[in-house]
Design a protein around this motif. Sequence first.
Motif, mmCIF file in Angstrom:
data_model
loop_
_atom_site.group_PDB
_atom_site.id
_atom_site.type_symbol
_atom_site.label_atom_id
_atom_site.label_comp_id
_atom_site.label_asym_id
_atom_site.label_seq_id
_atom_site.Cartn_x
_atom_site.Cartn_y
_atom_site.Cartn_z
ATOM 1 N N LEU A 1 0.830 -1.211 0.000
ATOM 2 C CA LEU A 1 0.000 0.000 0.000
ATOM 3 C C LEU A 1 0.861 1.255 0.000
ATOM 4 C CD1 LEU A 1 -2.813 -1.082 2.458
ATOM 5 C CD2 LEU A 1 -3.125 -0.416 0.074
ATOM 6 N N VAL B 1 -7.505 15.313 -5.864
ATOM 7 C CA VAL B 1 -6.661 14.613 -4.897
ATOM 8 C C VAL B 1 -5.183 14.961 -5.039
ATOM 9 C CG1 VAL B 1 -6.229 12.549 -6.278
ATOM 10 C CG2 VAL B 1 -6.295 12.370 -3.798
ATOM 11 N N MET C 1 2.482 1.862 -3.465
ATOM 12 C CA MET C 1 1.537 2.399 -4.437
ATOM 13 C C MET C 1 1.230 3.860 -4.145
ATOM 14 S SD MET C 1 0.875 0.179 -6.733
ATOM 15 C CE MET C 1 -0.667 0.550 -7.532
ATOM 16 N N LEU C 2 1.207 4.184 -2.866
ATOM 17 C CA LEU C 2 0.933 5.566 -2.473
ATOM 18 C C LEU C 2 2.072 6.480 -2.947
ATOM 19 C CD1 LEU C 2 -1.407 6.852 -0.902
ATOM 20 C CD2 LEU C 2 0.077 6.922 1.086
ATOM 21 N N VAL D 1 -7.140 9.782 4.948
ATOM 22 C CA VAL D 1 -7.999 8.664 4.595
ATOM 23 C C VAL D 1 -7.204 7.365 4.646
ATOM 24 C CG1 VAL D 1 -9.480 7.671 2.832
ATOM 25 C CG2 VAL D 1 -9.407 10.143 3.130
ATOM 26 N N PHE D 2 -6.003 7.431 4.119
ATOM 27 C CA PHE D 2 -5.142 6.251 4.104
ATOM 28 C C PHE D 2 -4.887 5.755 5.524
ATOM 29 C CE2 PHE D 2 -1.110 4.033 4.048
ATOM 30 C CZ PHE D 2 -1.217 3.234 2.924
ATOM 31 N N PHE E 1 -7.586 1.788 -2.776
ATOM 32 C CA PHE E 1 -6.688 0.976 -1.953
ATOM 33 C C PHE E 1 -6.787 -0.499 -2.325
ATOM 34 C CE2 PHE E 1 -7.531 4.425 1.394
ATOM 35 C CZ PHE E 1 -6.554 5.229 0.848
ATOM 36 N N CYS F 1 -9.877 8.597 -7.682
ATOM 37 C CA CYS F 1 -10.244 9.458 -6.559
ATOM 38 C C CYS F 1 -10.643 10.866 -6.956
ATOM 39 C CB CYS F 1 -9.084 9.539 -5.572
ATOM 40 S SG CYS F 1 -8.460 7.949 -5.063
ATOM 41 N N PHE G 1 -7.867 4.119 6.921
ATOM 42 C CA PHE G 1 -8.014 2.793 6.324
ATOM 43 C C PHE G 1 -7.121 1.768 7.026
ATOM 44 C CE2 PHE G 1 -6.620 -0.336 3.140
ATOM 45 C CZ PHE G 1 -7.843 -0.873 2.757
ATOM 46 N N THR H 1 -8.309 0.871 10.451
ATOM 47 C CA THR H 1 -9.421 -0.079 10.425
ATOM 48 C C THR H 1 -8.889 -1.509 10.404
ATOM 49 O OG1 THR H 1 -10.754 1.497 9.182
ATOM 50 C CG2 THR H 1 -11.487 -0.794 9.158
ATOM 51 N N VAL H 2 -7.873 -1.704 9.573
ATOM 52 C CA VAL H 2 -7.273 -3.035 9.483
ATOM 53 C C VAL H 2 -6.644 -3.437 10.807
ATOM 54 C CG1 VAL H 2 -5.658 -4.479 8.234
ATOM 55 C CG2 VAL H 2 -6.689 -2.519 7.094
ATOM 56 N N TYR I 1 -15.774 -0.714 7.294
ATOM 57 C CA TYR I 1 -15.135 0.521 6.862
ATOM 58 C C TYR I 1 -16.159 1.473 6.265
ATOM 59 C CZ TYR I 1 -11.912 3.618 4.411
ATOM 60 O OH TYR I 1 -11.242 4.708 3.958
ATOM 61 N N MET J 1 -5.658 12.733 1.366
ATOM 62 C CA MET J 1 -5.390 11.339 1.000
ATOM 63 C C MET J 1 -4.658 10.634 2.136
ATOM 64 S SD MET J 1 -5.228 8.633 -0.794
ATOM 65 C CE MET J 1 -5.738 8.865 -2.478
#
Lengths: 199, 199
Positions: A153, A178, A156-157, A188-189, B149, A174, A192, A195-196, B139, A185
């Motif tokens: 991740l 953005v 890619m970012l 939000v990242f 993502f 997006c 995300f 959350t994981v 999420y 970004m």
Amino acid sequence: MQRLMEAGIEEFAEYGLDRAAMSRIADRAKVSVGVIYKYYEDKDDFFLACVQHSLKLLENAMEQVIVMEGNLENCIENLVHTLIREAKEHPAYYVLYNEITSGSCKKYAKELAKQIESSASKVYEELFRKAQEEGRMAYQGDSKMMAFFFDNLLMMLQFSFSCQYYKERMKIFCGDEVEHHPEEMGEVFIGFVKTVLGV
Amino acid sequence: MQRLMEAGIEEFAEYGLDRAAMSRIADRAKVSVGVIYKYYEDKDDFFLACVQHSLKLLENAMEQVIVMEGNLENCIENLVHTLIREAKEHPAYYVLYNEITSGSCKKYAKELAKQIESSASKVYEELFRKAQEEGRMAYQGDSKMMAFFFDNLLMMLQFSFSCQYYKERMKIFCGDEVEHHPEEMGEVFIGFVKTVLGV
DNA sequence: AGATAACGTGAATGATAATTCACGAGTTGC
DNA sequence: GCAACTCGTGAATTATCATTCACGTTATCT
């Protein structure tokens, strides 16, 4: 010679290994082509030196963030913010990084991968292993895998804020704005990822 | 001419756009160089045709999976399994995909991105939007971002089973065995994504 | 069969750009 | 002052292909 390497990084980032011209690099650095061959074996050798140098600078920027002990949450936040900032500030370094994943660098793939990815993989794995042990993370799978996905991740970012194709791709996913609001970004990242982790 | 395009895809995947040799492509396809120029304007034109063709084949393989209505969970599982299988079976297609993100294709970045990423972005966004509406997903952030993502992860997974550098990188992160047990990686990956979704 | 067109060939051309090297210019040591 | 040496120069050399095109070969039609 500092100027030479900077010129090389710019040129390679702009044109890629194969289309970069040694004569243009010399022009950029305001020296003659001959000089490059006094310092480096050939084009490949010079390219690898440029890549090496770029990666060293990136590593330096990251090291300070990673070392920062303590709060996993803070650590990730810092990591993401630093990454985005760096990618916007020094896109050329990341473009080179992407370049070595392409066909023209096949020969060096194995060696470069070892050199570049080993330390990050260890650091992230350790980070997540600890978080799991201390019960700060919902995800209970293999921490190696977790590190892999996380770095995927992040990679890619980085590319999405530096490499042409990935930039365009991010805009499609997006929205055009953005690009100019990297902080959003980033937030939000981070959300995300949290959350994981289940933080 | 089918044979020609297959030869092109192999050659471009092996050497990259710039190092691929038209004469070698002709040899591979068992025709003479002249033939290529009867069908295509120049090398770039031919390369783009090869890329186009590869992507069409990948799209076809994916379409069947995506269309499959119903269970989000099943859909993702299918998606991941198909992706890994395809990447192992037709690595050349994915290597070409990675190739267009590199410096030599800068000119075409914008156009190609639009062509390739638009449909995936819509499909995934819709998928997650629905899942959110129906309360099947923990999420709650922007579904566009979620789609981004998610596709980032998928892209890296594809590359990790097809492109030299990414393959080496995955081995460093996850161990040498992973290469030969793609199913396991698939399962872990699915588990990871489910954690995010909160299924 | 002979004419015509469509298809294919691969040596020749030309452009590009990596690499070399014979030659200054400047510097150091005596 | 003048070797001897370091550092830099950029025109000349060379290799590598992309691209072309004058010429066969095969297929189609009458």
